[in-house]
Enzyme design. Sequence first.
Site, short mmCIF file in Angstrom:
data_model
loop_
_atom_site.label_atom_id
_atom_site.label_comp_id
_atom_site.label_asym_id
_atom_site.label_seq_id
_atom_site.Cartn_x
_atom_site.Cartn_y
_atom_site.Cartn_z
N SER A 19 10.11 30.70 68.89
CA SER A 19 11.54 30.81 68.26
C SER A 19 12.21 29.41 68.62
CB SER A 19 12.18 32.03 68.97
OG SER A 19 11.70 33.14 68.58
N LYS A 68 12.52 43.96 75.10
CA LYS A 68 13.38 44.54 74.00
C LYS A 68 13.91 45.99 74.06
CE LYS A 68 10.45 42.19 70.56
NZ LYS A 68 9.44 42.22 69.36
N ASP A 104 12.75 42.59 62.76
CA ASP A 104 11.03 42.65 62.48
C ASP A 104 10.97 43.29 61.10
OD1 ASP A 104 10.43 41.26 64.80
OD2 ASP A 104 9.89 43.07 65.96
N GLY A 130 -2.61 50.60 63.12
CA GLY A 130 -1.79 50.73 64.59
C GLY A 130 -0.67 51.32 64.56
N GLY A 132 1.66 50.38 67.57
CA GLY A 132 2.56 49.92 68.34
C GLY A 132 3.92 49.35 68.03
N ALA A 134 5.04 46.64 66.67
CA ALA A 134 5.23 46.30 65.40
C ALA A 134 5.30 47.11 64.35
CB ALA A 134 4.09 44.95 65.23
N GLY A 240 0.00 36.47 58.12
CA GLY A 240 1.13 37.09 59.21
C GLY A 240 2.21 36.02 59.31
P1 ATR Z 1 2.74 45.32 69.20
O1 ATR Z 1 3.85 45.79 70.06
O2 ATR Z 1 2.55 43.86 69.16
O3 ATR Z 1 2.42 46.18 68.13
P2 ATR Z 1 1.22 46.92 70.99
O4 ATR Z 1 2.46 47.75 71.19
O5 ATR Z 1 0.43 46.66 72.43
O6 ATR Z 1 1.61 45.52 70.51
O7 ATR Z 1 0.35 47.76 69.96
C1 ATR Z 1 -1.20 46.87 69.86
C2 ATR Z 1 -1.95 47.77 68.79
O8 ATR Z 1 -3.32 47.39 68.64
C3 ATR Z 1 -1.89 49.19 69.05
O9 ATR Z 1 -1.81 49.87 67.75
C4 ATR Z 1 -3.21 49.43 69.84
O10 ATR Z 1 -3.77 50.83 69.85
P3 ATR Z 1 -3.69 51.76 70.87
O11 ATR Z 1 -2.38 52.51 70.64
O12 ATR Z 1 -4.65 52.93 70.65
O13 ATR Z 1 -3.74 50.94 72.24
C5 ATR Z 1 -4.13 48.50 68.87
N1 ATR Z 1 -5.22 48.23 69.51
C6 ATR Z 1 -5.34 47.15 70.69
N2 ATR Z 1 -6.70 47.00 71.12
C7 ATR Z 1 -7.29 47.88 70.14
C8 ATR Z 1 -8.91 48.21 70.01
N3 ATR Z 1 -9.61 47.53 70.82
N4 ATR Z 1 -9.26 48.87 68.92
C9 ATR Z 1 -8.36 49.45 68.12
N5 ATR Z 1 -7.00 49.19 68.30
C10 ATR Z 1 -6.41 48.48 69.27
#
Ligand code: ATR
Length: 272
Positions: A19, A68, A104, A130, A132, A134, A240
């Site tokens: 940033s 956050k 975001d 995913g 998480g 994001a 990205g």
């Molecule tokens: P962010 O805030 O950047 O989205 P996060 O909240 O840690 O980061 O989310 C990471 C994402 O990557 C989640 O969807 C996570 O899946 P889980 O909710 O099951 O943890 C996914 N992720 C991380 N490692 C993974 C793996 N080995 N296989 C599949 N999904 C994975």
Amino acid sequence: MSKFIKAAVLGHPVKHSKSPLIHNYWIKKYGLNGSYEAIDIMPQDFEKDVKRLIDEGYSGFNCTVPHKEAALRLCDEIDDTARTTGAVNTIYIKDGVIKGTNTDAFGYIENIRENARGFDFSGGPALVLGAGGAARAIIYGLLNAGTPKIILTNRTREKAENLAIDPRISVIDWHNKEEVLEEVHLLTNTTVLGMDGKPALEIDIKALPKTALINDIVYAPLYTPLLQDGSAQGNPIVTGIGMLLHQARPAFAKWFEEMPAVDHDLERMVLS
Ligand code: ATR
């Protein structure tokens, strides 16, 4: 001379944050009178330190991991984006009121609008990998952009179900993601899979229509294996890095009252 405007990114750790590079580039480009620093704040000191910085005259902040959610609690007022995403990444002070937003979703949508000109979000279903933080912002962005259907899948299914905040969202099992590809108009990876140092994202995308747009929010490497596979079979792709750059624009505009533009020099600098 106009008033000197101070802003900063608050995180722990914060050294890795891009940033300062982005905002200082714009301060210089637009000839503004201000500064943007990275400030490391321990989680237990967040509220106290933010209030002190405001007293010292800061106009606002970006908040990154792990602040956050604490930022959301600290604000006097938050907008719908922050409320829905459950996180504040931008704080600004207006007439003594501490306001919070989350940029975001804007960053995600603008990246695609700028780099896949003419892409129609309402043209078909999005498959989001995913669930998480994001993904939460991205889903909010997609819903507002008119996406008719979002298919959401995550290794931990329960987290995807918790994000199914709208009737247009359906959740499928992680191991079934290849089965829906034929109907997908936009495929987005929001997981960390494919990032340098993380496991690979294992997905066979042959069944994806050739017109479907593929986007990865991972930008290290810039051309992830998912984007390379997509490109090799003729799909349009969006990397990205633009999400990082575009999410910074509305924050900068809140503090400096100038909506900055993303240009190639900025992108090159942030990637180098
Ligand atoms: P962010 O805030 O950047 O989205 P996060 O909240 O840690 O980061 O989310 C990471 C994402 O990557 C989640 O969807 C996570 O899946 P889980 O909710 O099951 O943890 C996914 N992720 C991380 N490692 C993974 C793996 N080995 N296989 C599949 N999904 C994975």
